[in-house]
Design a protein around this motif. Structure first.
Motif, PDB file in Angstrom:
ATOM      1  N   GLU A  72       0.813  -1.214   0.000  1.00 32.99           N
ATOM      2  CA  GLU A  72       0.000   0.000   0.000  1.00 32.99           C
ATOM      3  C   GLU A  72       0.851   1.271   0.000  1.00 32.99           C
ATOM      4  O   GLU A  72       0.425   2.300  -0.501  1.00 32.99           O
ATOM      5  CB  GLU A  72      -0.962   0.010   1.183  1.00 32.99           C
ATOM      6  N   TYR A  73       2.052   1.196   0.550  1.00 30.57           N
ATOM      7  CA  TYR A  73       2.928   2.371   0.570  1.00 30.57           C
ATOM      8  C   TYR A  73       3.367   2.762  -0.839  1.00 30.57           C
ATOM      9  O   TYR A  73       3.808   3.889  -1.053  1.00 30.57           O
ATOM     10  CB  TYR A  73       4.149   2.118   1.451  1.00 30.57           C
ATOM     11  N   TYR A  74       3.250   1.837  -1.741  1.00 26.94           N
ATOM     12  CA  TYR A  74       3.645   2.098  -3.126  1.00 26.94           C
ATOM     13  C   TYR A  74       2.417   2.321  -4.018  1.00 26.94           C
ATOM     14  O   TYR A  74       2.425   3.202  -4.878  1.00 26.94           O
ATOM     15  CB  TYR A  74       4.506   0.937  -3.636  1.00 26.94           C
ATOM     16  N   THR A  75       1.376   1.523  -3.793  1.00 29.76           N
ATOM     17  CA  THR A  75       0.197   1.630  -4.668  1.00 29.76           C
ATOM     18  C   THR A  75      -0.620   2.899  -4.418  1.00 29.76           C
ATOM     19  O   THR A  75      -1.162   3.470  -5.364  1.00 29.76           O
ATOM     20  CB  THR A  75      -0.715   0.395  -4.540  1.00 29.76           C
ATOM     21  N   ARG A  76      -0.700   3.341  -3.178  1.00 34.42           N
ATOM     22  CA  ARG A  76      -1.500   4.547  -2.906  1.00 34.42           C
ATOM     23  C   ARG A  76      -0.928   5.785  -3.594  1.00 34.42           C
ATOM     24  O   ARG A  76      -1.680   6.528  -4.230  1.00 34.42           O
ATOM     25  CB  ARG A  76      -1.674   4.752  -1.412  1.00 34.42           C
ATOM     26  N   PRO A  77       0.382   6.048  -3.492  1.00 38.35           N
ATOM     27  CA  PRO A  77       0.894   7.200  -4.245  1.00 38.35           C
ATOM     28  C   PRO A  77       0.796   6.996  -5.758  1.00 38.35           C
ATOM     29  O   PRO A  77       0.589   7.952  -6.503  1.00 38.35           O
ATOM     30  CB  PRO A  77       2.340   7.353  -3.783  1.00 38.35           C
TER      31      PRO A  77
END
Length: 174
Positions: free
Chosen positions: A119-124
């Motif tokens: 999620e730390y990568y997909t959200r941005p």
């Protein structure tokens, strides 16, 4: 005994019974008492850059920290700051700027700390795609080209993050 809700229709009826002076007094009291009301009127009738800075600072602090210790990195705080700001303006350039601030902060956190969580990568990545779509829709491509490219260039390789950002960038700028 049933408790009845005070609806928008009820509010309109109530306000219709007040004089202009009473309405002005009520709004002035709301303005003094509730900061969101103050920000709403400030955004409508003054320079919104001060308000934008406040919300950007919330996002930046959440993922960049204060220089002491590990940032809290709560997506809920950053997302709420973005959503609260978005309620204050319909200006596409300001919204795009806030979206890119979100992406820069969250993506920068990933580059700095390499968190283990997709999620730390997909959200941005998702926010970047949405920002680029907004920028393209409102013909602001040239205004944000360098900044968008900088986000891609500075992104970490983890979880294919840079590749995903580059794909979104290329979809709009290539």
């Amino acid at each position: 005994m049933t408790k009845q809700t005070f609806t928008l229709t009820d509010l309109k009826k109530h306000l219709a019974q007040k004089s202009k002076e009473q309405l002005i007094a009520d709004i002035a009291e709301l303005y003094k008492t509730f900061s969101p009301v103050k920000e709403f009127y400030q955004a409508q009738h003054a320079d919104i850059s001060e308000i934008a800075k406040k919300y950007k600072d919330i996002i930046i602090k959440e993922f960049g920290g204060t220089g002491r210790g590990f940032p809290k990195a709560r997506f809920s705080v950053a997302r709420n700051a973005f959503n609260d700001f978005k309620k204050l303006t319909n200006e596409p350039a300001l919204i795009a700027d806030m979206m890119l601030t979100y992406v820069e902060s969250t993506s920068g956190f990933c580059s700095e700390y390499g968190p283990d969580g997709e999620e730390y990568y997909t959200r941005p990545e998702n926010m970047f795609t949405q920002a680029l779509q907004l920028i393209q829709t409102h013909k602001l491509l040239e205004d944000f080209r360098d900044r968008a490219y900088s986000i891609v260039r500075n992104a970490t390789e983890g979880y294919g993050h840079r590749d995903s950002l580059r794909d979104s960038y290329d979809d709009v700028y290539a």
